[in-house]
Scaffold this motif. Sequence first.
Motif, mmCIF file in Angstrom:
data_model
loop_
_atom_site.group_PDB
_atom_site.id
_atom_site.type_symbol
_atom_site.label_atom_id
_atom_site.label_comp_id
_atom_site.label_asym_id
_atom_site.label_seq_id
_atom_site.Cartn_x
_atom_site.Cartn_y
_atom_site.Cartn_z
ATOM 1 N N ASN A 65 34.334 47.080 -6.567
ATOM 2 C CA ASN A 65 35.619 46.359 -6.561
ATOM 3 C C ASN A 65 35.783 45.518 -5.304
ATOM 4 O O ASN A 65 36.243 44.379 -5.365
ATOM 5 C CB ASN A 65 36.783 47.334 -6.721
ATOM 6 C CG ASN A 65 36.904 47.861 -8.134
ATOM 7 O OD1 ASN A 65 36.106 47.530 -9.003
ATOM 8 N ND2 ASN A 65 37.898 48.689 -8.359
ATOM 9 N N VAL A 124 36.346 41.426 -5.102
ATOM 10 C CA VAL A 124 37.463 40.826 -4.362
ATOM 11 C C VAL A 124 36.941 39.894 -3.276
ATOM 12 O O VAL A 124 37.399 38.750 -3.136
ATOM 13 C CB VAL A 124 38.378 41.913 -3.763
ATOM 14 C CG1 VAL A 124 39.388 41.306 -2.799
ATOM 15 C CG2 VAL A 124 39.092 42.685 -4.857
ATOM 16 N N GLN A 126 39.392 43.401 -12.412
ATOM 17 C CA GLN A 126 39.876 44.211 -11.294
ATOM 18 C C GLN A 126 41.227 43.668 -10.831
ATOM 19 O O GLN A 126 41.317 42.560 -10.315
ATOM 20 C CB GLN A 126 38.867 44.199 -10.133
ATOM 21 C CG GLN A 126 37.651 45.067 -10.377
ATOM 22 C CD GLN A 126 36.800 44.607 -11.551
ATOM 23 O OE1 GLN A 126 36.755 43.438 -11.896
ATOM 24 N NE2 GLN A 126 36.117 45.546 -12.184
ATOM 25 N N ILE A 127 42.258 44.466 -10.993
ATOM 26 C CA ILE A 127 43.618 44.040 -10.683
ATOM 27 C C ILE A 127 43.791 43.726 -9.194
ATOM 28 O O ILE A 127 44.642 42.922 -8.822
ATOM 29 C CB ILE A 127 44.642 45.096 -11.177
ATOM 30 C CG1 ILE A 127 46.051 44.505 -11.236
ATOM 31 C CG2 ILE A 127 44.604 46.351 -10.310
ATOM 32 C CD1 ILE A 127 46.247 43.487 -12.319
ATOM 33 N N GLU A 128 42.955 44.314 -8.347
ATOM 34 C CA GLU A 128 43.047 44.065 -6.910
ATOM 35 C C GLU A 128 42.919 42.582 -6.573
ATOM 36 O O GLU A 128 43.506 42.099 -5.614
ATOM 37 C CB GLU A 128 41.930 44.810 -6.146
ATOM 38 C CG GLU A 128 41.941 46.303 -6.284
ATOM 39 C CD GLU A 128 41.087 46.802 -7.441
ATOM 40 O OE1 GLU A 128 40.612 47.936 -7.342
ATOM 41 O OE2 GLU A 128 40.904 46.085 -8.437
ATOM 42 N N PHE A 183 44.172 40.109 -8.022
ATOM 43 C CA PHE A 183 45.400 39.358 -8.229
ATOM 44 C C PHE A 183 46.611 39.958 -7.532
ATOM 45 O O PHE A 183 47.693 39.422 -7.610
ATOM 46 C CB PHE A 183 45.676 39.243 -9.732
ATOM 47 C CG PHE A 183 44.522 38.609 -10.454
ATOM 48 C CD1 PHE A 183 44.285 37.250 -10.350
ATOM 49 C CD2 PHE A 183 43.644 39.383 -11.185
ATOM 50 C CE1 PHE A 183 43.201 36.674 -10.980
ATOM 51 C CE2 PHE A 183 42.562 38.810 -11.832
ATOM 52 C CZ PHE A 183 42.340 37.442 -11.722
ATOM 53 N N THR A 184 46.416 41.083 -6.840
ATOM 54 C CA THR A 184 47.576 41.724 -6.228
ATOM 55 C C THR A 184 47.585 41.647 -4.705
ATOM 56 O O THR A 184 48.625 41.412 -4.125
ATOM 57 C CB THR A 184 47.649 43.204 -6.644
ATOM 58 O OG1 THR A 184 46.439 43.866 -6.306
ATOM 59 C CG2 THR A 184 47.936 43.331 -8.132
ATOM 60 N N TRP A 185 46.440 41.814 -4.055
ATOM 61 C CA TRP A 185 46.492 41.843 -2.591
ATOM 62 C C TRP A 185 45.346 41.114 -1.909
ATOM 63 O O TRP A 185 44.929 41.469 -0.830
ATOM 64 C CB TRP A 185 46.591 43.271 -2.067
ATOM 65 C CG TRP A 185 45.528 44.199 -2.563
ATOM 66 C CD1 TRP A 185 45.629 45.049 -3.614
ATOM 67 C CD2 TRP A 185 44.212 44.396 -2.032
ATOM 68 N NE1 TRP A 185 44.452 45.743 -3.769
ATOM 69 C CE2 TRP A 185 43.570 45.372 -2.815
ATOM 70 C CE3 TRP A 185 43.495 43.818 -0.963
ATOM 71 C CZ2 TRP A 185 42.264 45.800 -2.593
ATOM 72 C CZ3 TRP A 185 42.184 44.246 -0.738
ATOM 73 C CH2 TRP A 185 41.594 45.224 -1.537
ATOM 74 N N SER A 186 44.848 40.073 -2.521
ATOM 75 C CA SER A 186 43.782 39.307 -1.865
ATOM 76 C C SER A 186 44.129 37.821 -1.837
ATOM 77 O O SER A 186 44.976 37.358 -2.603
ATOM 78 C CB SER A 186 42.452 39.501 -2.601
ATOM 79 O OG SER A 186 42.484 38.853 -3.860
ATOM 80 N N GLY A 195 43.963 35.887 -5.062
ATOM 81 C CA GLY A 195 45.029 36.101 -6.022
ATOM 82 C C GLY A 195 46.160 35.095 -5.915
ATOM 83 O O GLY A 195 46.965 34.959 -6.828
ATOM 84 N N THR A 196 46.233 34.346 -4.817
ATOM 85 C CA THR A 196 47.301 33.371 -4.640
ATOM 86 C C THR A 196 46.968 32.018 -5.248
ATOM 87 O O THR A 196 47.802 31.125 -5.245
ATOM 88 C CB THR A 196 47.626 33.175 -3.144
ATOM 89 O OG1 THR A 196 46.475 32.666 -2.477
ATOM 90 C CG2 THR A 196 48.069 34.467 -2.507
#
Length: 137
Positions: free
Chosen positions: A87, A91, A125-127, A129-132, A135-136
Amino acid sequence: AEALTTPSISDTSLSSKPTCIICLGMAGSGKTTFVQRINAHLHAKKSLPYVINLDPAVHEVPYPANIDIRDTVNYKEVMKQYNLGPNGGIVTSLNLFATRFDQVMNFIDKRSQECKYVIFDTPGQIEVFTWSASGTI
């Protein structure tokens, strides 16, 4: 009194911009299959899409990709170089690719007159789009 009107799509610069389809979902939910099917459907309609694979860990994609993250970032090497698990490797690969996303946008812009649709296939992997940083985008 002047009547307020809403500009139509043809009145704006959006009329020359392609519609972007960003396929999001959990790992194994069928994103790549969906992209393959919508790509085939659009080809059958003679409306060739611009397809972008953003999954650096996928072994193969069942559609021709105009841009493939795997051509730019080697996911396995990223894992080794930064001592990351799967993961974290995904990311970090996307974050590295994000530094060149202006080039992706330029490629899309150059093809905007001939392609009505841009399809993005993403990793599950949801990571991402959430904290990287990637994802922006």
